[in-house]
Design a protein around this motif. Structure first.
Motif, PDB file in Angstrom:
ATOM      1  N   LEU A   1       0.822  -1.213   0.000  1.00  0.00           N
ATOM      2  CA  LEU A   1       0.000   0.000   0.000  1.00  0.00           C
ATOM      3  C   LEU A   1       0.854   1.262   0.000  1.00  0.00           C
ATOM      4  N   ILE A   2       1.870   1.279   0.850  1.00  0.00           N
ATOM      5  CA  ILE A   2       2.720   2.465   0.986  1.00  0.00           C
ATOM      6  C   ILE A   2       3.593   2.655  -0.243  1.00  0.00           C
ATOM      7  N   LEU A   3       4.171   1.565  -0.748  1.00  0.00           N
ATOM      8  CA  LEU A   3       5.028   1.655  -1.930  1.00  0.00           C
ATOM      9  C   LEU A   3       4.235   2.132  -3.146  1.00  0.00           C
ATOM     10  N   ALA A   4       3.040   1.602  -3.330  1.00  0.00           N
ATOM     11  CA  ALA A   4       2.200   2.021  -4.459  1.00  0.00           C
ATOM     12  C   ALA A   4       1.827   3.493  -4.337  1.00  0.00           C
ATOM     13  N   LEU A   5       1.553   3.950  -3.114  1.00  0.00           N
ATOM     14  CA  LEU A   5       1.222   5.355  -2.901  1.00  0.00           C
ATOM     15  C   LEU A   5       2.416   6.248  -3.228  1.00  0.00           C
TER      16      LEU A   5
ATOM     17  N   VAL B   1       0.172  -1.568 -17.597  1.00  0.00           N
ATOM     18  CA  VAL B   1       1.480  -1.630 -18.264  1.00  0.00           C
ATOM     19  C   VAL B   1       2.552  -2.030 -17.265  1.00  0.00           C
ATOM     20  N   THR B   2       2.476  -1.480 -16.056  1.00  0.00           N
ATOM     21  CA  THR B   2       3.448  -1.829 -15.011  1.00  0.00           C
ATOM     22  C   THR B   2       3.350  -3.312 -14.662  1.00  0.00           C
ATOM     23  N   PHE B   3       2.133  -3.843 -14.636  1.00  0.00           N
ATOM     24  CA  PHE B   3       1.950  -5.268 -14.350  1.00  0.00           C
ATOM     25  C   PHE B   3       2.653  -6.124 -15.403  1.00  0.00           C
ATOM     26  N   VAL B   4       2.467  -5.798 -16.674  1.00  0.00           N
ATOM     27  CA  VAL B   4       3.125  -6.548 -17.752  1.00  0.00           C
ATOM     28  C   VAL B   4       4.641  -6.443 -17.623  1.00  0.00           C
ATOM     29  N   TYR B   5       5.115  -5.240 -17.311  1.00  0.00           N
ATOM     30  CA  TYR B   5       6.552  -5.026 -17.163  1.00  0.00           C
ATOM     31  C   TYR B   5       7.111  -5.868 -16.014  1.00  0.00           C
ATOM     32  N   TYR B   6       6.380  -5.934 -14.906  1.00  0.00           N
ATOM     33  CA  TYR B   6       6.813  -6.729 -13.758  1.00  0.00           C
ATOM     34  C   TYR B   6       6.791  -8.226 -14.064  1.00  0.00           C
ATOM     35  N   VAL B   7       5.806  -8.662 -14.833  1.00  0.00           N
ATOM     36  CA  VAL B   7       5.755 -10.076 -15.218  1.00  0.00           C
ATOM     37  C   VAL B   7       6.990 -10.439 -16.043  1.00  0.00           C
TER      38      VAL B   7
ATOM     39  N   PHE C   1      -0.329  -5.282  -6.359  1.00  0.00           N
ATOM     40  CA  PHE C   1       0.380  -4.009  -6.275  1.00  0.00           C
ATOM     41  C   PHE C   1      -0.091  -3.027  -7.351  1.00  0.00           C
ATOM     42  N   THR C   2      -0.217  -3.505  -8.579  1.00  0.00           N
ATOM     43  CA  THR C   2      -0.612  -2.602  -9.664  1.00  0.00           C
ATOM     44  C   THR C   2      -2.081  -2.203  -9.579  1.00  0.00           C
ATOM     45  N   ARG C   3      -2.916  -3.016  -8.888  1.00  0.00           N
ATOM     46  CA  ARG C   3      -4.297  -2.584  -8.655  1.00  0.00           C
ATOM     47  C   ARG C   3      -4.294  -1.398  -7.696  1.00  0.00           C
ATOM     48  N   PHE C   4      -3.386  -1.422  -6.730  1.00  0.00           N
ATOM     49  CA  PHE C   4      -3.258  -0.283  -5.828  1.00  0.00           C
ATOM     50  C   PHE C   4      -2.817   0.957  -6.607  1.00  0.00           C
ATOM     51  N   LEU C   5      -1.909   0.769  -7.568  1.00  0.00           N
ATOM     52  CA  LEU C   5      -1.472   1.895  -8.394  1.00  0.00           C
ATOM     53  C   LEU C   5      -2.656   2.535  -9.109  1.00  0.00           C
ATOM     54  N   ASN C   6      -3.486   1.710  -9.706  1.00  0.00           N
ATOM     55  CA  ASN C   6      -4.662   2.224 -10.419  1.00  0.00           C
ATOM     56  C   ASN C   6      -5.639   2.911  -9.472  1.00  0.00           C
TER      57      ASN C   6
ATOM     58  N   PRO D   1       8.906  -7.633  -7.786  1.00  0.00           N
ATOM     59  CA  PRO D   1       9.674  -8.048  -8.970  1.00  0.00           C
ATOM     60  C   PRO D   1      10.862  -7.137  -9.279  1.00  0.00           C
ATOM     61  N   GLY D   2      10.730  -5.855  -8.940  1.00  0.00           N
ATOM     62  CA  GLY D   2      11.848  -4.941  -9.159  1.00  0.00           C
ATOM     63  C   GLY D   2      13.052  -5.311  -8.315  1.00  0.00           C
TER      64      GLY D   2
END
Length: 216
Positions: A18-22, A55-61, A89-94, A137-138
């Protein structure tokens, strides 16, 4: 490890997402340059008008499968769990991107927002790593590269960040959007997040490790 330990461990881990996505979301809203690790996905989303989180999700995959290739015979199949983490994580981003319509006009406001973004990103990254569960993943790709080249993870993190920035610059120049997502904020994030992690761990890591059962 007791049930209480597991509760705190999972609680801190979810909080890290949550914090990282924020932190990352706020970074994109400063207009001063995004975090190096997501600069490529940010550029692609902006250039082709695609959803940033998707896009971030695809990149992480891609990061996850790259880890399996890099590690070769030593690959760890449980690293595939990073895909599940990436989805969450990317759902939190959205979510943050949709419900935090922040747009400051003044430079000092964006600088303050950048500082907050760097602090949150550092805290989120520290929490994620310290709980020793499924890595972002990063972080996973950096660890795999560090093992492969027998280099320090800190050094490989810098190399990987610079590589992402260079690729982002190439994308921007090819499509006529020079320095898209790249700016002084990118440099400050690259340097500042590590310092935030160090300070946070100095004051909080031991206590959190005890609560989580990772340290007696």
């Amino acid at each position: 490890m007791t049930a209480k330990n597991w509760f705190f461990r999972l609680f801190f881990y979810v909080m890290s997402l949550l914090i990282l996505a924020l932190g990352i979301t706020l970074n994109t809203k400063t207009g001063l340059g995004v975090s190096p690790i997501i600069s490529v996905s940010y550029n692609i989303s902006e250039l082709f008008q695609l959803n940033f989180g998707n896009v971030t999700f695809v990149y992480y995959v891609l990061f996850v499968f790259a880890q399996l290739i890099i590690r070769g015979k030593n690959r760890r199949w449980h690293d595939l769990l990073q895909i599940v983490v990436s989805m969450v994580f990317t759902r939190f981003l959205n979510l943050y991107n949709d419900y935090l319509p922040i747009h400051f006009e003044k430079l000092w406001q964006n600088v303050l927002l950048l500082i907050l973004a760097v602090v949150l990103t550092g805290i989120g990254a520290a929490l994620s790593v310290n709980m020793e569960l499924v890595p972002n993943p990063g972080d996973g790709i950096v660890a795999a590269l560090a093992d492969f080249f027998h280099k320090d993870m800190g050094f490989m993190k810098n190399v990987f960040d610079i590589s992402n920035v260079c690729f982002s610059l190439i994308l921007g120049f090819v499509f006529g959007r020079y320095f898209l997502g790249i700016g002084i904020g990118t440099v400050i994030t690259m340097l500042g997040v590590g310092r935030v992690i160090a300070v946070f761990n100095h004051f909080c890591k031991k206590k959190m490790a005890q609560l989580s059962g990772l340290e007696a």
